[in-house]
Every structure is written in C-alpha cells, then in structure tokens.
Scaffold this motif. Structure first.
Motif, PDB file in Angstrom:
ATOM      1  N   GLN A  86     -63.427   3.608  13.165  1.00  0.00           N
ATOM      2  CA  GLN A  86     -64.651   3.848  13.910  1.00  0.00           C
ATOM      3  C   GLN A  86     -65.454   2.573  14.078  1.00  0.00           C
ATOM      4  N   GLN A  87     -65.494   1.757  13.040  1.00  0.00           N
ATOM      5  CA  GLN A  87     -66.214   0.491  13.144  1.00  0.00           C
ATOM      6  C   GLN A  87     -65.570  -0.412  14.192  1.00  0.00           C
ATOM      7  N   ALA A  88     -64.244  -0.425  14.229  1.00  0.00           N
ATOM      8  CA  ALA A  88     -63.549  -1.244  15.227  1.00  0.00           C
ATOM      9  C   ALA A  88     -63.821  -0.739  16.640  1.00  0.00           C
ATOM     10  N   LEU A  89     -63.873   0.589  16.806  1.00  0.00           N
ATOM     11  CA  LEU A  89     -64.153   1.152  18.118  1.00  0.00           C
ATOM     12  C   LEU A  89     -65.587   0.866  18.556  1.00  0.00           C
ATOM     13  N   LEU A 130     -61.673 -11.650  13.807  1.00  0.00           N
ATOM     14  CA  LEU A 130     -61.358 -12.251  12.517  1.00  0.00           C
ATOM     15  C   LEU A 130     -62.638 -12.690  11.827  1.00  0.00           C
ATOM     16  N   GLY A 131     -62.639 -12.581  10.514  1.00  0.00           N
ATOM     17  CA  GLY A 131     -63.812 -12.994   9.758  1.00  0.00           C
ATOM     18  C   GLY A 131     -64.257 -11.903   8.812  1.00  0.00           C
ATOM     19  N   GLN A 161     -61.850  -8.627   8.511  1.00  0.00           N
ATOM     20  CA  GLN A 161     -60.528  -8.669   9.104  1.00  0.00           C
ATOM     21  C   GLN A 161     -59.874 -10.013   8.807  1.00  0.00           C
ATOM     22  N   VAL A 162     -58.660  -9.965   8.304  1.00  0.00           N
ATOM     23  CA  VAL A 162     -57.896 -11.188   8.052  1.00  0.00           C
ATOM     24  C   VAL A 162     -56.549 -11.051   8.744  1.00  0.00           C
ATOM     25  N   GLY A 163     -55.914 -12.157   9.029  1.00  0.00           N
ATOM     26  CA  GLY A 163     -54.610 -12.148   9.672  1.00  0.00           C
ATOM     27  C   GLY A 163     -54.604 -13.054  10.883  1.00  0.00           C
ATOM     28  N   THR A 175     -59.497  -5.991   4.758  1.00  0.00           N
ATOM     29  CA  THR A 175     -59.263  -6.137   3.328  1.00  0.00           C
ATOM     30  C   THR A 175     -60.525  -6.631   2.642  1.00  0.00           C
ATOM     31  N   VAL A 176     -60.517  -6.561   1.327  1.00  0.00           N
ATOM     32  CA  VAL A 176     -61.607  -7.094   0.505  1.00  0.00           C
ATOM     33  C   VAL A 176     -61.004  -8.097  -0.476  1.00  0.00           C
ATOM     34  N   ILE A 177     -61.666  -9.228  -0.606  1.00  0.00           N
ATOM     35  CA  ILE A 177     -61.172 -10.303  -1.466  1.00  0.00           C
ATOM     36  C   ILE A 177     -62.312 -10.714  -2.390  1.00  0.00           C
TER      37      ILE A 177
END
Length: 463
Positions: free
Chosen positions: A272-275, A281-282, A389-391, A399-401
């Motif tokens: 939902q957040q992406a939509l 990225l970031g 978002q990573v990749g 992900t969470v780092i």
C-alpha cells in the motif's frame, strides 16, 4: 403505398388502367419475392456455413455476418426500386396522363425506403444471436457499420421524413388538381403512426437494453466485482462501449490480482505504501522492535520428514507467525528458510512497537507449543534501524538494517537453549507498557556473539 398513389383526388386514370397496374404490381411481387429470398440466402451462405458447422468465424466471416441487416435491407430496397421502375412504366402506358405513372413510381419508391428501413431494424433485432457470436470471436475495433446516430436518423426518416415527403408530393402533384383526398391523407397518417411506432420501439430496444446492461455491469464493477462481463451484441458505438467495459473489468481484475500477489510477497502495508507514494531506493531511520523466530533442528527434521512434508510443516508454522504478527500491527519482513524476521514500527509507525512485538512473541510461543510440531527460539530486540528499499532499480526489496535486527537474531540462538524459548532485550521490555512488562522477568546480562557491549536479557515469567 401503391393504392395511395392510385387514389389521389380526382384521378384521371380509368378503372381498367388502375386494375391493369394492380395486376402488374401483384405479378411483380409474386415473381420478385422468391427471387429476393434466394438472393438474400445466397449472400449469407458464408454465415450459414460457420453457423451450421458450430465453429468460430474468422475475421472476414465475422465481418460478413455483421452486414446481415444491411444486406437484407439492401435486397429489399433493390426489390422495391425495380418495382418502382416497373409501375412507373406501366402506369405511364395505361393512363392517359403519364404523370400518374411518375406519381405512382415516387410513392412506390418512398414505400421501398420505409420497407428497407423497417427491414434493417427488424433483422438487426432478430439477428442479435449471430451478431453476438461474430463479435465474441472478433470484437469491434472502431470500424462501425450503422451507429446510434444513423439509427436515430433512420428512425426520424421512417416516422417523419418519408410520410411528410409523400404528403407534400401529393399536394404538389399537378395530376391531382384538388390535392389528395381525405381518405388518402388519413390512410397515410395511419400507416405513418404504425411504422413510426414499430421503428421507434425497435430503435429504443436496440439502444436502451444494452445501456441498462452496461449500467448494471458498471455498478457491479464499482462495488468490487471485476469478474462481471457484458455480452457484446452491437457492431456500433454501443458495441465499442461494451468491449471497453469488458476490457476495463479485465484490467481492474488483473490489477487486483497483481496487487494481491504484490501484497503477499512484500506485505500489505509495504504494498500500500508503494502504491500511495511510489517506489524508490533509499531508507529512513526508524525506532522499531524486531522479532526473530527460528526453528530448532530443522536440518535433522528435513531429513526425517522429506521435502514435501517439511514444506507443509513450515507453511503451518509460518501461518502462526503471520497471524500473530499481523494481529499486533507488525510486518513479516522476510522468510529465511526456516526462520522469519518480523518488524513493528516500519514501514508504518506503531504506538507501542515494543509491546506489540513482545505480545506477538508470547502468542507465537503459545501456538507453537500447543501444536507440538516444531521447537523454536524467539528473540525480541528494540532500537534504531534504517528501513527502506534496497537493491537495484529493476529489483527492490523492503528491509530493515540495524543493530536491533542483529540483536534479535542473536537472542533467538540463546532462546533455543532456555525452557521458555523466548528471550527479549532489556531495551524492548523497558520500552513496553507496564501491562506487558509484568509478563517478563530479568535474565542474565551477557555479551552476545558478534557484539562488543553486554545485553540485558529478559525471559517469560514462568518460562
């Protein structure tokens, strides 16, 4: 129409001439009708072939079938046109005033126009099953035969244009000095009313019925049912609209399926957040609670059960994890073989991330213990992380780092050796509300593998 043409006012034609003309007209009809039927059937041999075979038509055959109303109306119009020429010639020959033949021919021509128009509307109505099958194989793509505008103009012509033209011609006819008689005018009006009512009814049904079906379909689509489809049974603008509604429903259904799959893979909150905000990225710094759960002895368990049973066992176990995490407003961030990382406080903020993670840990432990299928270790930590978002641009992962994630994984290793199978960091317990803290008791203070500073551990009361 022929009778109207012969009975204008003071018609100079003799009774014998009128009788001769009527006999010629009847004879022509007896000869022309069978020929017209044969011609019409021959023109539709292609359509009859694929209908009889019960197969789908190709594009050329479908286009030919869609011309059925126009072709039939054309045959009727040609039949009347030839008849008009015949009665014009015979009328001019048998009446002293040749203008009577011309008047009869004009009236016959107007009658042909009415007949052809009504034939088109009737055949278009009767041939809807054929039209539906042809359009099902090859939907309309923009090349229209007769659209709504032409149909309305045709209806106007049948109800107003032709009758009024005939009436005006009768008044202007020099062969009828006193104008048409009362009977002729009444008969013409009566015929106009009947033909007009029939043409208007056919046009209204041809336009109104599909629009009602389209309205129903749009309402169902608006309520969330994207499986609805309408029958495409019109080769004009309405058919294009029917095809467009079906395409819209299919597109919305596909979008919902993709959204569902997207949500299943990354989590509904991330989807939902992406939509809502788009994907880039970031990341951003968040204070979250991390819950890590891992199955003990999974290698030996896989050898004993086999791949299929092992996958089924893990699916049942992960279902427990997902339900417990979702119930507390968290996100199952990723599955790692026989382990799972759950996050509380990202991507959406949480009022009590630490308390939610601790409650979820207790629920998972209770459900797993009750099932008795696997033995697990559960670790809960709390602290700042980078979430985002990573990749690469073509392949992203939310992900969470951060140290809290590593700490939760290390606490899970420790929890596997403790009776309660759940260990939380002191920071997680202290950040939770008092009602949740009552379920936890202080444990050892030790340095976890891979870390430099000691961690205060807490375990379940009575665990």
């Amino acid at each position: 129409m022929l009778l109207l043409g012969l009975s204008g006012g003071s018609d100079p034609a003799s009774d014998s001439g009128r009788t001769t003309l009527l006999l010629v007209a009847v004879g022509y009809l007896v000869l022309a009708l069978p020929i017209s039927v044969v011609v019409g059937l021959r023109r539709q041999r292609v359509t009859n072939a694929w209908l009889a075979a019960g197969r789908q038509p190709d594009r050329a055959e479908a286009a030919y079938a869609l011309r059925l109303p126009v072709d039939t109306a054309g045959v009727a119009a040609l039949t009347w046109l030839v008849g008009a020429v015949v009665v014009t010639a015979v009328g001019a020959a048998v009446h002293p005033d040749a203008r009577v033949g011309l008047r009869t021919g004009l009236v016959t021509t107007l009658g042909g126009v009415v007949t052809a128009g009504v034939t088109y509307l009737l055949v278009a109505r009767v041939a809807r099953p054929v039209t539906t099958r042809a359009l099902a194989a090859h939907p309309p793509v923009g090349s229209l035969l007769l659209g709504v505008r032409v149909r309305l103009l045709l209806t106007w012509g049948l109800t107003s244009g032709v009758p009024l033209t005939g009436l005006v011609l009768m008044f202007l006819d020099p062969s009828i000095p006193g104008g048409p008689g009362e009977t002729v005018v009444v008969a013409l009006v009566a015929v106009s009313l009947v033909v007009g009512a029939l043409a208007t009814l056919l046009t209204a049904r041809a336009v109104g019925a599909p629009l009602r079906e389209l309205r129903r379909a749009v309402q169902e689509i608006g309520s969330g049912d994207t499986s609805v489809r309408v029958v495409v049974d019109d080769a004009g603008e309405i058919g294009l609209l029917q095809t467009g509604v079906n395409a819209m429903a299919a597109g919305l259904g596909e979008r919902e399926r993709l959204r569902d799959l997207f949500g299943r893979h990354v989590g509904t909150t991330v989807a939902q957040q992406a939509l809502d905000r788009g994907i880039s990225l970031g990341g951003e710094e968040r204070t979250v609670a991390a819950l890590f759960v891992d199955v003990s002895g999974s290698t030996a368990l896989a050898r004993r059960l086999g791949p299929e049973e092992m996958v089924g066992l893990l699916n049942r176990f992960f279902e427990v994890v997902v339900e417990a995490t979702s119930a507390e407003g968290g996100l199952v961030n990723k599955f790692e073989g026989d382990a799972a990382l759950c996050v509380f406080g990202a991507p959406t903020r949480h009022d009590d991330p630490a308390g939610a993670a601790l409650r979820a840990a207790r629920r998972i432990r209770t459900a797993v213990t009750a099932a008795g299928e696997v033995d697990v270790g559960i670790g809960v930590a709390f602290g700042p992380v980078v979430a985002g978002q990573v990749g690469a641009a073509s392949r992203l992962e939310y992900t969470v780092i951060g140290d809290a994630v590593i700490e939760a994984a290390r606490l899970t290793e420790l929890a596997k050796a403790l009776p309660g199978r759940v260990v939380a960091s002191g920071a997680a317990v202290q950040a939770a509300a008092d009602a949740e803290q009552q379920h936890w008791a202080p444990g050892e203070r030790l340095v976890l593998r891979g870390r430099d500073v000691p961690t205060s551990t807490w375990v379940l009361v009575g665990g």
